[in-house]
Design a protein around this motif. Structure first.
Motif, mmCIF file in Angstrom:
data_model
loop_
_atom_site.group_PDB
_atom_site.id
_atom_site.type_symbol
_atom_site.label_atom_id
_atom_site.label_comp_id
_atom_site.label_asym_id
_atom_site.label_seq_id
_atom_site.Cartn_x
_atom_site.Cartn_y
_atom_site.Cartn_z
ATOM 1 N N TRP A 162 51.662 10.999 31.372
ATOM 2 C CA TRP A 162 50.755 10.375 30.408
ATOM 3 C C TRP A 162 49.731 9.505 31.131
ATOM 4 C CZ3 TRP A 162 49.546 5.332 29.358
ATOM 5 C CH2 TRP A 162 48.850 5.083 28.175
ATOM 6 N N ALA A 163 50.192 8.702 32.095
ATOM 7 C CA ALA A 163 49.295 7.823 32.841
ATOM 8 C C ALA A 163 48.241 8.621 33.601
ATOM 9 C CB ALA A 163 50.096 6.944 33.797
ATOM 10 N N ILE A 186 45.537 9.643 31.255
ATOM 11 C CA ILE A 186 44.643 8.538 30.909
ATOM 12 C C ILE A 186 43.659 8.278 32.049
ATOM 13 C CG2 ILE A 186 44.521 6.056 30.462
ATOM 14 C CD1 ILE A 186 45.459 7.650 28.075
ATOM 15 N N LYS A 213 40.535 10.430 32.446
ATOM 16 C CA LYS A 213 39.448 10.270 31.485
ATOM 17 C C LYS A 213 38.276 9.466 32.057
ATOM 18 C CE LYS A 213 42.395 10.476 27.362
ATOM 19 N NZ LYS A 213 42.831 9.775 26.127
ATOM 20 N N TYR A 214 38.513 8.772 33.177
ATOM 21 C CA TYR A 214 37.488 7.902 33.733
ATOM 22 C C TYR A 214 36.856 8.526 34.972
ATOM 23 C CZ TYR A 214 39.580 4.542 30.580
ATOM 24 O OH TYR A 214 40.053 3.912 29.447
ATOM 25 N N GLN A 225 38.773 4.068 37.888
ATOM 26 C CA GLN A 225 40.150 4.187 37.418
ATOM 27 C C GLN A 225 40.713 2.852 36.920
ATOM 28 O OE1 GLN A 225 39.011 5.685 40.213
ATOM 29 N NE2 GLN A 225 39.067 7.756 39.361
ATOM 30 N N ALA A 281 41.569 1.939 33.258
ATOM 31 C CA ALA A 281 42.800 2.354 32.581
ATOM 32 C C ALA A 281 43.883 1.285 32.631
ATOM 33 C CB ALA A 281 43.325 3.649 33.210
ATOM 34 N N SER A 306 45.723 0.178 29.304
ATOM 35 C CA SER A 306 46.530 1.270 28.755
ATOM 36 C C SER A 306 47.821 1.440 29.545
ATOM 37 C CB SER A 306 45.727 2.576 28.775
ATOM 38 O OG SER A 306 44.618 2.498 27.914
ATOM 39 N N LEU A 307 47.733 1.383 30.864
ATOM 40 C CA LEU A 307 48.925 1.583 31.695
ATOM 41 C C LEU A 307 49.883 0.403 31.594
ATOM 42 C CD1 LEU A 307 47.275 3.996 32.726
ATOM 43 C CD2 LEU A 307 48.125 3.479 35.026
ATOM 44 N N ARG A 357 51.759 0.832 28.345
ATOM 45 C CA ARG A 357 52.788 1.869 28.422
ATOM 46 C C ARG A 357 53.988 1.378 29.224
ATOM 47 N NH1 ARG A 357 52.443 6.680 25.403
ATOM 48 N NH2 ARG A 357 53.766 8.270 26.328
#
Length: 227
Positions: free
Chosen positions: A23-24, A27, A30-31, A36, A39, A42-43, A46
């Motif tokens: 998952w990480a 994510i 996406k950048y 990076q 993110a 978000s990380l 999680r």
């Protein structure tokens, strides 16, 4: 603003599970290259969810290493945002909204139940089941008073139905997420007064209602004349 520090007792290690690792990576992809670090929140979120809703030092270090960031930069983010819990919380982590709409609607009564049943804010019950804190607006003002427990909102609370909710969570029973009075979203307590031909007087029996809300419903978007 209160000083936020990492818990004194820390786990010796942290690693994302294979699922969360994948998952990480998704994510981060996406950048653009070199971005990076975007993110990081978000990380961290999680990592916190994986670690029973609190963020240990080793998790912060793991996120920093994964994103190629200095540890201090990630630590600054983790200690600034109150969405990150820096010490252990209960299995059911209760965030009580105490902002004006909830206060006027009776959040003090909900707070009294928490103090009686759980204890002071920030303290985990001996069985590890509960802890709580008071937070600012959670954006469910129409359904005040309300709390967030882990990822879910529980709304239209009274001291009585909130005490029962805590009892059911402690016993491992299924609980109703959202309104505790059966109200649908933010409609009036007496039922819908508009769009009743689309959604029904009770808010979930019309032709535009989802099957999840009304088991006998036809597919959403069917002809309203069939109601």
């Amino acid at each position: 603003m209160s000083v936020r520090r990492l818990a004194e007792v820390q786990p010796e290690s942290f690693a994302f599970t294979p699922e969360n690792e994948a998952w990480a990576e998704g994510i981060i992809e996406k950048y653009p290259e070199g971005r990076q670090a975007s993110a990081v929140i978000s990380l961290l979120w999680r990592a916190q969810k994986q670690n029973n809703y609190w963020l240990p030092r080793k998790a912060i270090e793991a996120v920093a290493e994964k994103l190629g960031m200095p540890f201090i930069r990630v630590l600054e983010i983790a200690t600034f945002y109150t969405m990150f819990n820096l010490s252990p919380v209960g299995e059911h982590y209760v965030q009580l909204c105490g902002t004006t709409p909830c206060l006027l609607a009776g959040s003090d009564g909900i707070k009294a139940v928490l103090k009686e049943r759980v204890g002071e804010p920030g303290v985990v019950t001996p069985d590890g089941k509960f802890s709580w804190t008071e937070v600012e607006c959670l954006g469910a003002c129409c359904n005040a008073p309300m709390v967030q427990i882990n990822d879910d909102y529980f709304e239209d609370l009274t001291p009585e139905n909130f005490a029962k909710l805590l009892d059911d969570l402690a016993a491992g029973k299924p609980v109703r997420v959202g309104s505790q009075t059966g109200r649908v979203t933010s409609e009036p307590f007496g039922g819908l007064t508009t769009l009743t031909s689309f959604y029904g007087q009770d808010g979930h029996s019309g032709p535009f209602c989802s099957k999840a809300a009304r088991p006998d419903a036809k597919s959403a978007g069917s002809d309203p004349k069939q109601s």
